[in-house]
Design a protein around this motif. Structure first.
Motif, PDB file in Angstrom:
ATOM      1  N   ASN A 294       7.888  -2.738  -2.232  1.00  0.00           N
ATOM      2  CA  ASN A 294       6.840  -1.760  -2.530  1.00  0.00           C
ATOM      3  C   ASN A 294       6.833  -1.509  -4.035  1.00  0.00           C
ATOM      4  O   ASN A 294       7.145  -0.414  -4.500  1.00  0.00           O
ATOM      5  CB  ASN A 294       7.093  -0.468  -1.766  1.00  0.00           C
ATOM      6  CG  ASN A 294       5.849   0.382  -1.618  1.00  0.00           C
ATOM      7  OD1 ASN A 294       4.730  -0.116  -1.725  1.00  0.00           O
ATOM      8  ND2 ASN A 294       6.021   1.661  -1.383  1.00  0.00           N
ATOM      9  N   PRO A 295       6.477  -2.526  -4.843  1.00  0.00           N
ATOM     10  CA  PRO A 295       6.702  -2.467  -6.295  1.00  0.00           C
ATOM     11  C   PRO A 295       5.966  -1.345  -7.005  1.00  0.00           C
ATOM     12  O   PRO A 295       6.462  -0.803  -7.992  1.00  0.00           O
ATOM     13  CB  PRO A 295       6.223  -3.843  -6.780  1.00  0.00           C
ATOM     14  CG  PRO A 295       5.286  -4.325  -5.710  1.00  0.00           C
ATOM     15  CD  PRO A 295       5.842  -3.787  -4.426  1.00  0.00           C
ATOM     16  N   GLY A 430       0.762  -3.748   0.780  1.00  0.00           N
ATOM     17  CA  GLY A 430       2.115  -3.720   1.322  1.00  0.00           C
ATOM     18  C   GLY A 430       2.192  -2.873   2.576  1.00  0.00           C
ATOM     19  O   GLY A 430       1.208  -2.273   3.021  1.00  0.00           O
ATOM     20  N   GLY A 431       3.372  -2.839   3.122  1.00  0.00           N
ATOM     21  CA  GLY A 431       3.574  -2.014   4.309  1.00  0.00           C
ATOM     22  C   GLY A 431       4.930  -2.256   4.924  1.00  0.00           C
ATOM     23  O   GLY A 431       5.668  -3.164   4.528  1.00  0.00           O
ATOM     24  N   LEU A 458      -1.598   0.438  -0.753  1.00  0.00           N
ATOM     25  CA  LEU A 458      -2.532  -0.314  -1.587  1.00  0.00           C
ATOM     26  C   LEU A 458      -2.382   0.163  -3.023  1.00  0.00           C
ATOM     27  O   LEU A 458      -2.472   1.360  -3.308  1.00  0.00           O
ATOM     28  CB  LEU A 458      -3.977  -0.098  -1.130  1.00  0.00           C
ATOM     29  CG  LEU A 458      -5.080  -0.632  -2.063  1.00  0.00           C
ATOM     30  CD1 LEU A 458      -4.998  -2.154  -2.190  1.00  0.00           C
ATOM     31  CD2 LEU A 458      -6.458  -0.214  -1.567  1.00  0.00           C
ATOM     32  N   GLY A 459      -2.151  -0.772  -3.935  1.00  0.00           N
ATOM     33  CA  GLY A 459      -2.064  -0.464  -5.351  1.00  0.00           C
ATOM     34  C   GLY A 459      -3.055  -1.318  -6.137  1.00  0.00           C
ATOM     35  O   GLY A 459      -3.098  -2.540  -5.965  1.00  0.00           O
ATOM     36  N   PHE A 472      -2.778   4.223  -2.750  1.00  0.00           N
ATOM     37  CA  PHE A 472      -2.961   4.904  -1.478  1.00  0.00           C
ATOM     38  C   PHE A 472      -1.806   4.537  -0.543  1.00  0.00           C
ATOM     39  O   PHE A 472      -1.334   3.394  -0.542  1.00  0.00           O
ATOM     40  CB  PHE A 472      -4.289   4.509  -0.812  1.00  0.00           C
ATOM     41  CG  PHE A 472      -5.506   4.888  -1.599  1.00  0.00           C
ATOM     42  CD1 PHE A 472      -6.041   6.164  -1.519  1.00  0.00           C
ATOM     43  CD2 PHE A 472      -6.111   3.949  -2.431  1.00  0.00           C
ATOM     44  CE1 PHE A 472      -7.170   6.508  -2.252  1.00  0.00           C
ATOM     45  CE2 PHE A 472      -7.234   4.281  -3.163  1.00  0.00           C
ATOM     46  CZ  PHE A 472      -7.767   5.568  -3.070  1.00  0.00           C
ATOM     47  N   VAL A 473      -1.376   5.514   0.246  1.00  0.00           N
ATOM     48  CA  VAL A 473      -0.361   5.297   1.266  1.00  0.00           C
ATOM     49  C   VAL A 473      -0.838   5.960   2.554  1.00  0.00           C
ATOM     50  O   VAL A 473      -1.259   7.129   2.531  1.00  0.00           O
ATOM     51  CB  VAL A 473       1.004   5.891   0.859  1.00  0.00           C
ATOM     52  CG1 VAL A 473       2.048   5.622   1.946  1.00  0.00           C
ATOM     53  CG2 VAL A 473       1.468   5.344  -0.476  1.00  0.00           C
ATOM     54  N   PHE A 474      -0.786   5.219   3.652  1.00  0.00           N
ATOM     55  CA  PHE A 474      -1.169   5.781   4.944  1.00  0.00           C
ATOM     56  C   PHE A 474      -0.187   5.281   5.998  1.00  0.00           C
ATOM     57  O   PHE A 474       0.153   4.102   6.023  1.00  0.00           O
ATOM     58  CB  PHE A 474      -2.592   5.376   5.331  1.00  0.00           C
ATOM     59  CG  PHE A 474      -3.037   5.950   6.650  1.00  0.00           C
ATOM     60  CD1 PHE A 474      -3.356   7.290   6.766  1.00  0.00           C
ATOM     61  CD2 PHE A 474      -3.106   5.146   7.784  1.00  0.00           C
ATOM     62  CE1 PHE A 474      -3.752   7.833   7.987  1.00  0.00           C
ATOM     63  CE2 PHE A 474      -3.509   5.665   9.000  1.00  0.00           C
ATOM     64  CZ  PHE A 474      -3.833   7.019   9.107  1.00  0.00           C
TER      65      PHE A 474
END
Length: 541
Positions: A294-295, A430-431, A458-459, A472-474
């Motif tokens: 998760n860079p 990522g995830g 998402l970056g 964003f992180v979900f």
């Protein structure tokens, strides 16, 4: 260049040879190109004097400048070559290199005159040299001035350097945060207490001393002063730890009211080119020792604003302790990592039962990191962990039940899958997903709990401006989905949504506003949605 240039080049062997001398003035650079006076000064010490043109392996009698080069060697003795016996006459020539070579020949001519051998210097050559000296007087003066300034700065640095083996790095965080919502969340039932949270201004400062003794090792000693309690955005303020920030300290642990403490001490070294070992004495963190996939969000100072958004909870099973981590990288396609961490370690003040390296909280960790193609990174992770009743299973990133499902000492088998995909240089998807089977250690009847969690990230780099990142992180933080008799499951599902925008003010200042939204906190749909607004400023040096 003035109009006399080509006439001088055509009729003066001294000038032509001087160009060749300047062309060979740098003997030590790797890329055969000097970009600064500092490189010129440093590499010129590697030039070797020659007495015969035959000493150059790459110079042939058929070369167009052979006679000029031979004349300069035999008549003036001011030609130099590379240590490997080459001249490299076809190299590109910078104006600084030309000035340096010209100066070398001028010095040699003056030496010949001073030693009563001026008869070998022709009047025409002296006239040519005089014109060249006038032509490049500005460059020669600039070169001398820059070399003098460089020597002065080098002397100052040597006299005032902090250490020959240690570098100092620092980070300071200033944070404004505010939680919003209707009621304080509860684990079950209907909430009744109004959420009355105030805006807080907090800080965290870290100074890291990083020492290297062999060039391939690093001893880290980190000092920290922190005053970011989770009271406002954690269980005390909002009723749930799902709203905790990624850079706060615990209410009873690593929060020192800005009292400076040593919060991290470790030593990393290479056993070989493919094997790296890191030994942690204080403040061990798995997420700093292995890849977490998760860079854009992994860092507490420059990553996600929330605790859950930084990386998978499986990496929080072995934090704040001592241990050893080994990373083996047989190829660029995969890396194998293994670690053992003990939270209570050997305490000379309290070597009682259930403490120490092997009798207290501990975690065995293993991970296989795969890179099947350049855009893809995949992590397969397993951890076997033992935690006592005072330790949160997932480091306060899920519901209260998920972190402590039995109210007793807990053993757990943990499985994780992490993925990072970069379809372009500016976009990172990522995830992670994870499953934990936990068992109570105490009691006669067997009690088990199944816990699941997942997230997607998402970056987008350079969004709006170069150096900025929109993120964003979900996901769903750890939730008890199955349990044996006597263990309560989480009734509903909570969702974690985070949006942030990292703004690069300068190379050393990062401003990050963001909003955290927790739907159905504590996996209880009777709780109202909770919001946390944050403005984080990070200074690094």
């Amino acid at each position: 260049m003035k109009k006399t240039f080509w006439n001088i080049l055509k009729f003066s062997p001294v000038f032509a040879s001087t160009v060749l001398v300047a062309n060979s003035a740098i003997a030590g650079e790797v890329n055969n190109q000097v970009t600064s006076v500092a490189e010129l000064s440093q590499n010129s010490n590697n030039i070797g004097q020659v007495t015969s043109v035959s000493q150059f392996s790459d110079v042939q009698p058929t070369d167009w400048a052979f006679q000029a080069l031979q004349s300069l060697v035999e008549r003036y003795g001011c030609i130099a070559g590379y240590p490997n016996g080459t001249f490299r006459g076809n190299r590109a020539l910078s104006r600084y290199e030309f000035a340096s070579g010209l100066n070398a020949c001028l010095d040699r001519v003056n030496e010949l005159i001073a030693t009563a051998t001026a008869d070998v210097v022709k009047k025409e050559d002296l006239a040519t040299l005089q014109r060249l000296q006038e032509e490049y007087s500005a460059e020669l003066a600039t070169l001398r001035g820059q070399v003098d300034a460089l020597e002065a700065r080098t002397s100052e640095l040597e006299a005032n350097q902090f250490s020959t083996t240690t570098k100092l790095k620092g980070e300071a965080i200033f944070s404004l945060s505010q939680a919003f919502g209707d009621k304080v969340a509860v684990a079950s039932g209907t909430p009744s207490t109004d959420l009355d949270s105030n805006t807080t201004f907090s800080d965290r400062v870290r100074l890291s001393l990083e020492s290297s003794f062999m060039g391939t090792d690093k001893l880290q000693t980190r000092l920290q002063g922190i005053n970011i309690f989770p009271n406002n955005t954690g269980a005390t303020g909002t009723g749930t730890n799902m709203t905790r920030l990624g850079y706060d300290g615990s209410a009873t642990g690593n929060n020192s009211n800005n009292t400076v403490t040593i919060d991290k001490l470790n030593y990393a070294f290479n056993l070989s080119e493919k094997i790296n070992v890191k030994v942690d004495a204080i403040g061990a963190e798995l997420n700093e020792n292995v890849e977490v996939f998760n860079p854009d969000f992994r860092s507490s100072g420059t990553g996600a604003l929330s605790r859950y958004g930084r990386f998978s909870p499986i990496y929080r099973l072995a934090n704040d302790g001592a241990g050893i981590t080994v990373n083996v990288k047989p190829s660029d396609k995969f890396t194998v990592s293994a670690a053992y961490f003990a939270r209570n370690r050997n305490d000379a003040a309290d070597p009682s039962t259930s403490k120490g390296l092997f009798d207290g909280d501990n975690t065995f960790f293993a991970q296989l990191a795969l890179k099947p193609a350049k855009p893809f990174n995949i992590g397969l992770t397993y951890a076997r962990s033992y935690q006592n009743t005072t330790r949160r299973l997932f480091g306060d990133t899920g519901s209260a039940r998920a972190n402590n499902p039995f109210g007793a000492a807990t053993e757990s088998d943990n499985y994780g899958l992490q993925i990072s995909f970069q379809p372009s240089a500016k976009i990172t998807l990522g995830g992670w997903g994870g499953y934990t089977n936990a068992s109570a250690v105490t009691g006669t009847a067997r009690r088990d709990a199944d816990i699941w969690y997942w997230a997607a990230t998402l970056g987008i780099k350079d969004f709006g401006r170069e150096g900025n990142t929109l993120g964003f992180v979900f996901g769903q933080s750890p939730k008890v989905t199955g349990a044996s008799a006597g263990v309560t499951k989480d009734a509903n599902t909570s969702y974690h949504l985070e949006g942030l925008y990292k703004m690069k003010i300068s190379d050393n200042i990062l401003l990050t506003p963001g909003l955290l939204v927790i739907f159905n906190p504590e996996h209880n749909d009777k709780n109202n949605t909770t919001y946390v607004g944050t403005l984080r400023t990070t200074f690094s040096f």
